[in-house]
Structures are given as C-alpha cells and as structure tokens.
Design a protein around this motif. Structure first.
Motif, PDB file in Angstrom:
ATOM      1  N   HIS A 188       0.842  -1.189   0.000  1.00  0.00           N
ATOM      2  CA  HIS A 188       0.000   0.000   0.000  1.00  0.00           C
ATOM      3  C   HIS A 188       0.882   1.247   0.000  1.00  0.00           C
ATOM      4  N   ARG A 189       0.266   2.384  -0.273  1.00  0.00           N
ATOM      5  CA  ARG A 189       1.027   3.624  -0.425  1.00  0.00           C
ATOM      6  C   ARG A 189       1.859   3.938   0.821  1.00  0.00           C
ATOM      7  N   GLU A 190       1.268   3.781   1.990  1.00  0.00           N
ATOM      8  CA  GLU A 190       1.996   4.087   3.231  1.00  0.00           C
ATOM      9  C   GLU A 190       3.191   3.154   3.408  1.00  0.00           C
ATOM     10  N   THR A 191       2.996   1.877   3.080  1.00  0.00           N
ATOM     11  CA  THR A 191       4.081   0.899   3.202  1.00  0.00           C
ATOM     12  C   THR A 191       5.203   1.204   2.219  1.00  0.00           C
ATOM     13  N   VAL A 192       4.832   1.474   0.975  1.00  0.00           N
ATOM     14  CA  VAL A 192       5.833   1.777  -0.055  1.00  0.00           C
ATOM     15  C   VAL A 192       6.615   3.028   0.312  1.00  0.00           C
ATOM     16  N   SER A 193       5.924   4.044   0.813  1.00  0.00           N
ATOM     17  CA  SER A 193       6.592   5.281   1.220  1.00  0.00           C
ATOM     18  C   SER A 193       7.631   5.002   2.304  1.00  0.00           C
ATOM     19  N   LYS A 194       7.274   4.142   3.238  1.00  0.00           N
ATOM     20  CA  LYS A 194       8.208   3.771   4.311  1.00  0.00           C
ATOM     21  C   LYS A 194       9.418   3.027   3.739  1.00  0.00           C
ATOM     22  N   TYR A 195       9.170   2.085   2.828  1.00  0.00           N
ATOM     23  CA  TYR A 195      10.263   1.320   2.224  1.00  0.00           C
ATOM     24  C   TYR A 195      11.238   2.240   1.486  1.00  0.00           C
ATOM     25  N   LEU A 196      10.693   3.183   0.726  1.00  0.00           N
ATOM     26  CA  LEU A 196      11.547   4.075  -0.055  1.00  0.00           C
ATOM     27  C   LEU A 196      12.375   4.985   0.851  1.00  0.00           C
ATOM     28  N   LYS A 197      11.792   5.401   1.959  1.00  0.00           N
ATOM     29  CA  LYS A 197      12.550   6.222   2.912  1.00  0.00           C
ATOM     30  C   LYS A 197      13.728   5.432   3.470  1.00  0.00           C
ATOM     31  N   VAL A 198      13.501   4.166   3.777  1.00  0.00           N
ATOM     32  CA  VAL A 198      14.585   3.318   4.281  1.00  0.00           C
ATOM     33  C   VAL A 198      15.695   3.200   3.235  1.00  0.00           C
ATOM     34  N   LEU A 199      15.320   3.003   1.975  1.00  0.00           N
ATOM     35  CA  LEU A 199      16.325   2.861   0.917  1.00  0.00           C
ATOM     36  C   LEU A 199      17.113   4.153   0.714  1.00  0.00           C
ATOM     37  N   CYS A 200      16.468   5.287   0.908  1.00  0.00           N
ATOM     38  CA  CYS A 200      17.198   6.560   0.852  1.00  0.00           C
ATOM     39  C   CYS A 200      18.153   6.674   2.038  1.00  0.00           C
ATOM     40  N   ASP A 201      17.698   6.266   3.210  1.00  0.00           N
ATOM     41  CA  ASP A 201      18.528   6.363   4.419  1.00  0.00           C
ATOM     42  C   ASP A 201      19.784   5.506   4.320  1.00  0.00           C
ATOM     43  N   ILE A 202      19.693   4.352   3.645  1.00  0.00           N
ATOM     44  CA  ILE A 202      20.861   3.464   3.569  1.00  0.00           C
ATOM     45  C   ILE A 202      21.666   3.677   2.279  1.00  0.00           C
ATOM     46  N   GLY A 203      21.281   4.670   1.478  1.00  0.00           N
ATOM     47  CA  GLY A 203      22.099   5.055   0.333  1.00  0.00           C
ATOM     48  C   GLY A 203      21.842   4.309  -0.960  1.00  0.00           C
ATOM     49  N   VAL A 204      20.733   3.582  -1.037  1.00  0.00           N
ATOM     50  CA  VAL A 204      20.404   2.894  -2.285  1.00  0.00           C
ATOM     51  C   VAL A 204      19.745   3.858  -3.266  1.00  0.00           C
ATOM     52  N   LEU A 205      18.833   4.690  -2.766  1.00  0.00           N
ATOM     53  CA  LEU A 205      18.110   5.649  -3.592  1.00  0.00           C
ATOM     54  C   LEU A 205      18.380   7.073  -3.120  1.00  0.00           C
ATOM     55  N   GLU A 206      18.039   8.032  -3.979  1.00  0.00           N
ATOM     56  CA  GLU A 206      18.094   9.449  -3.629  1.00  0.00           C
ATOM     57  C   GLU A 206      16.750  10.080  -3.987  1.00  0.00           C
ATOM     58  N   GLU A 207      16.184  10.827  -3.051  1.00  0.00           N
ATOM     59  CA  GLU A 207      14.881  11.458  -3.288  1.00  0.00           C
ATOM     60  C   GLU A 207      15.061  12.814  -3.959  1.00  0.00           C
ATOM     61  N   GLN A 208      14.248  13.071  -4.979  1.00  0.00           N
ATOM     62  CA  GLN A 208      14.254  14.372  -5.652  1.00  0.00           C
ATOM     63  C   GLN A 208      12.822  14.816  -5.879  1.00  0.00           C
ATOM     64  N   LYS A 209      12.609  16.125  -5.807  1.00  0.00           N
ATOM     65  CA  LYS A 209      11.295  16.693  -6.089  1.00  0.00           C
ATOM     66  C   LYS A 209      11.193  16.988  -7.582  1.00  0.00           C
ATOM     67  N   ALA A 210      10.058  16.650  -8.169  1.00  0.00           N
ATOM     68  CA  ALA A 210       9.776  16.976  -9.569  1.00  0.00           C
ATOM     69  C   ALA A 210       8.373  17.561  -9.610  1.00  0.00           C
ATOM     70  N   GLY A 211       8.299  18.890  -9.469  1.00  0.00           N
ATOM     71  CA  GLY A 211       6.994  19.525  -9.334  1.00  0.00           C
ATOM     72  C   GLY A 211       6.368  19.118  -8.019  1.00  0.00           C
ATOM     73  N   ARG A 212       5.176  18.558  -8.086  1.00  0.00           N
ATOM     74  CA  ARG A 212       4.501  18.105  -6.869  1.00  0.00           C
ATOM     75  C   ARG A 212       4.838  16.659  -6.527  1.00  0.00           C
ATOM     76  N   GLU A 213       5.579  16.011  -7.409  1.00  0.00           N
ATOM     77  CA  GLU A 213       5.884  14.595  -7.210  1.00  0.00           C
ATOM     78  C   GLU A 213       7.238  14.408  -6.539  1.00  0.00           C
ATOM     79  N   LYS A 214       7.398  13.236  -5.946  1.00  0.00           N
ATOM     80  CA  LYS A 214       8.692  12.794  -5.457  1.00  0.00           C
ATOM     81  C   LYS A 214       9.196  11.689  -6.382  1.00  0.00           C
ATOM     82  N   LEU A 215      10.429  11.853  -6.844  1.00  0.00           N
ATOM     83  CA  LEU A 215      11.083  10.805  -7.609  1.00  0.00           C
ATOM     84  C   LEU A 215      12.164  10.179  -6.743  1.00  0.00           C
ATOM     85  N   PHE A 216      12.299   8.877  -6.849  1.00  0.00           N
ATOM     86  CA  PHE A 216      13.323   8.165  -6.095  1.00  0.00           C
ATOM     87  C   PHE A 216      14.314   7.588  -7.109  1.00  0.00           C
TER      88      PHE A 216
END
Length: 256
Positions: free
Chosen positions: A208-236
């Motif tokens: 679900h959206r909340e679960t996926v959001s949590k997973y992506l935050k973890v991946l950013c924290d451990i250096g697998v992904l980087e979060e970027q803003k694209a307008g109103r969206e978040k790109l990972f």
C-alpha cells in the motif's frame, strides 16, 4: 509490423514532435559543416521520393539469401540517400536499423545502441556514404557498418553484465542492511527504470502507499536511492543504475 514508409514517417514525427510528412519543398542540400560546400543533393519531389521509398521497402523485404546485416547496411544507405524528410533523417534511419534487426529476429528487443558507434565515428560515416554515392565503393561502407554492429554488441553485452552485477549487489545490500523490507521482487522493481514513484511500486504490488513510502525512505537512508522533487511529485532515483545507463563507464560506487 514490417518496416515501411509509414513507420519511417511515424518515427520521424515522434523524434521531431511535429506532424511532418515526406518532403514536398525542393532545395534541400547537404553541406560540409566546416566549408559549407554542397556535397550532396538528395532527390526532390514527393512522387519521386515515395517511389524510391517503395523500392527501399521492397529491398528490405526481399526473400533471398543476402545476410540481414548486409541488407541493413545497404538499406540504411538507401534511406539516407533518399533523405525523405526536411530534418531528422539520420536519427530516423538509425532507429530503423534496430527495428530491422528485431524484425529479422537478430534482436529480441531494440537494445543495440548502434547510434553510439555512428556518432563517435561521424566523419567516417559521412565520408563512406559519399563514397558509395560518388563511386559505388560499397566495401568500405559495409565493413564500417558491420564493425559498428560488432563493437556495439560487445559494448552492450558488457553494459548488461554490469547492470546485472549491480542488481545482485543491490539485492544483497538491501537483504543484509534492511532485511525487514527486503524481497527479491522489490529489489528488481528498482531496476525497471533508473527512478521510481510511489505509485509505480503500489501498482506493481509492492504494498500500500503508506508501506511503499516507508520502504523508499529506508532505501534513501541506507544510500540505495536518492529522493528528488519533480513539481509536486517525489522521484526516487537509483543513482548507480542511472550512472551505468548514461555513461560509457561500467563502474559504480560500492555500497561498502
């Protein structure tokens, strides 16, 4: 669909982003970019161009024993000599090369980036095209195109190998560093494209959206992904994967 004039028009329209068609206006000339000397004047008149394109189509689909790579090289010369559009002929012709190899089942998907070789050897490309036009010197042109296929195939194979190695390292790193969110299917989703959105992963069934959001935050924290803003969206962004896709290098930063 078999390659045709209609497909060439569709490709060029996509490349140029306009509703163009076969040239109707005369006066197209190809000049040396340094000296501005006219080096080639392509045929003119829509009827003549369509007639020559029909001949190009027939040649591509003839059922004789000519090797498909040779036919691709000759067909590419034909298309570029016809020069059917006001602009975008080179890019359209290079896309047609790869679609032809797919059509002849030499490729399963259009993954062979032959444009890289042509762009890197642009001067030879134009010189050899002109040699065929002026004095029918086919051998040099055919050898050039065959070498392009060979070197591009080697380069592509090495690139795919590097991406597979990165996928394996990323999978192992997530499994060891964040085991609570790890699944092999989730790790593979990070390599569908070099970036993802929350919605992409929800649609893929990761959670679900909340679960996926949590997973992506973890991946950013451990250096697998980087979060970027694209307008109103978040790109990972998957920066290591993006690096492999956009550079000649097959090296990437270690997770260590």
């Amino acid at each position: 669909r078999p390659l045709s004039t209609a497909i060439a028009v569709e490709i060029c329209r996509t490349i140029k982003g306009t509703n163009l068609d076969i040239r109707r206006v005369p006066g197209v000339k190809l000049a040396n970019p340094r000296t501005q000397e006219v080096i080639y004047t392509p045929p003119e008149g829509e009827a003549l161009l369509r007639d020559k394109l029909a001949n190009w189509e027939r040649f591509l689909h003839e059922s004789d024993e000519l090797d498909p790579l040779i036919r691709m090289a000759v067909g590419h010369y034909q298309f570029e000599a016809i020069h059917p559009f006001m602009d975008g002929n080179g890019r359209t012709g290079r896309v047609l090369n790869i679609l032809y190899l797919v059509d002849k089942q030499l490729l399963e998907i259009p993954v062979l980036y032959l444009s890289r070789y042509i762009i890197q050897n642009r001067a030879d490309y134009y010189d050899l095209l002109l040699d065929v036009t002026r004095s029918y010197q086919w051998e040099g042109w055919l050898l050039y195109m065959l070498e392009g296929v060979r070197t591009t195939a080697d380069w592509t194979t090495a690139k795919i190998r590097a991406i597979r190695e990165l996928l394996g390292e990323t999978t192992n790193y997530i499994r060891s560093t964040a085991p609570s969110i790890y699944t092999h299917e989730f790790a593979e989703q990070l390599f569908i494209q070099p970036y993802c959105r929350i919605g992409n992963l929800v649609h893929a069934g990761v959670g679900h959206r909340e679960t996926v959001s949590k997973y992506l935050k973890v991946l950013c924290d451990i250096g697998v992904l980087e979060e970027q803003k694209a307008g109103r969206e978040k790109l990972f962004i998957n920066p290591r994967f993006l690096h492999l896709l956009t550079t000649d290098s097959n090296k990437y930063r270690s997770f260590a």
